[in-house]
Design a protein around this motif. Structure first.
Motif, PDB file in Angstrom:
ATOM      1  N   ALA A  88      22.661   4.226 -26.237  1.00 21.79           N
ATOM      2  CA  ALA A  88      22.685   2.760 -26.222  1.00 21.79           C
ATOM      3  C   ALA A  88      23.737   2.252 -25.237  1.00 21.79           C
ATOM      4  O   ALA A  88      23.488   1.313 -24.474  1.00 21.79           O
ATOM      5  N   GLN A  91      22.460   2.569 -21.752  1.00 21.34           N
ATOM      6  CA  GLN A  91      21.467   1.532 -21.453  1.00 21.34           C
ATOM      7  C   GLN A  91      22.139   0.211 -21.098  1.00 21.34           C
ATOM      8  O   GLN A  91      21.726  -0.462 -20.153  1.00 21.34           O
ATOM      9  N   HIS A 116      23.045  -3.565 -31.100  1.00 22.90           N
ATOM     10  CA  HIS A 116      21.687  -4.093 -31.178  1.00 22.90           C
ATOM     11  C   HIS A 116      20.688  -3.021 -30.719  1.00 22.90           C
ATOM     12  O   HIS A 116      19.664  -2.788 -31.372  1.00 22.90           O
ATOM     13  N   ILE A 117      20.984  -2.357 -29.614  1.00 23.43           N
ATOM     14  CA  ILE A 117      20.102  -1.309 -29.094  1.00 23.43           C
ATOM     15  C   ILE A 117      20.037  -0.139 -30.073  1.00 23.43           C
ATOM     16  O   ILE A 117      18.974   0.429 -30.316  1.00 23.43           O
ATOM     17  N   ASN A 119      20.304  -0.209 -33.276  1.00 19.66           N
ATOM     18  CA  ASN A 119      19.409  -0.587 -34.384  1.00 19.66           C
ATOM     19  C   ASN A 119      17.954  -0.527 -33.943  1.00 19.66           C
ATOM     20  O   ASN A 119      17.085  -0.085 -34.687  1.00 19.66           O
ATOM     21  N   ARG A 120      17.691  -0.967 -32.724  1.00 24.64           N
ATOM     22  CA  ARG A 120      16.325  -0.967 -32.213  1.00 24.64           C
ATOM     23  C   ARG A 120      15.828   0.456 -31.955  1.00 24.64           C
ATOM     24  O   ARG A 120      14.668   0.767 -32.216  1.00 24.64           O
ATOM     25  N   LEU A 121      16.691   1.328 -31.448  1.00 25.29           N
ATOM     26  CA  LEU A 121      16.273   2.686 -31.101  1.00 25.29           C
ATOM     27  C   LEU A 121      16.068   3.593 -32.300  1.00 25.29           C
ATOM     28  O   LEU A 121      15.313   4.547 -32.239  1.00 25.29           O
ATOM     29  N   GLY A 123      18.285   2.999 -35.621  1.00 30.59           N
ATOM     30  CA  GLY A 123      19.046   2.665 -36.802  1.00 30.59           C
ATOM     31  C   GLY A 123      19.886   3.826 -37.269  1.00 30.59           C
ATOM     32  O   GLY A 123      20.255   4.701 -36.511  1.00 30.59           O
TER      33      GLY A 123
END
Length: 126
Positions: A88, A91, A116-117, A119-121, A123
């Motif tokens: 993350a 990125q 945020h990333i 959690n999106r990728l 968690g």
């Protein structure tokens, strides 16, 4: 009984102590890097003031040292993996690579984007 926050702060303090010992810089120089007064570094080194996440990232990047890792979770608990954080973080830095300096995120904004990333990728990881 020691709580998780105290344990985490102790790990961060040990990490900071090691960084200050091995970085080859005076405390006043480290204070300048962190945009703080030298007495603040002394308080951080003594453990009477806590190191902020953005300060940890600045020191990690400046001296090319990894941030402290979390201790393994007991069986059955969840937590983010170091690999997920690194992915993350990469990125976020890749997204910013070609931006002009006035459009780059602050350290706090970058950390928010990293989480945020994460959690999106994926968690929390088992």
């Amino acid at each position: 009984m020691v709580n998780a926050q105290d344990e985490a702060q102790e790990r961060v303090h040990r990490w900071l102590t090691e960084v200050l010992r091995t970085c080859g810089r005076k405390k006043s120089e480290v204070a300048e890097i962190l945009s703080m007064q030298p007495p603040g570094i002394s308080r951080l080194a003594a453990g009477t003031q806590n190191l902020r996440a953005d300060q940890m990232i600045i020191l990690s990047e400046t001296f090319d040292v990894p941030t402290p890792t979390r201790t393994p979770s007991p069986s059955g608990t969840k937590g983010f993996s170091r690999e997920l954080f690194d992915r993350a973080y990469k990125q976020v830095r890749d997204m910013e690579a070609d931006l002009p300096p006035d459009q780059k995120m602050s350290q706090e904004e970058a950390l928010d984007a990293v989480f945020h990333i994460m959690n999106r990728l994926g968690g929390a990881q088992d």
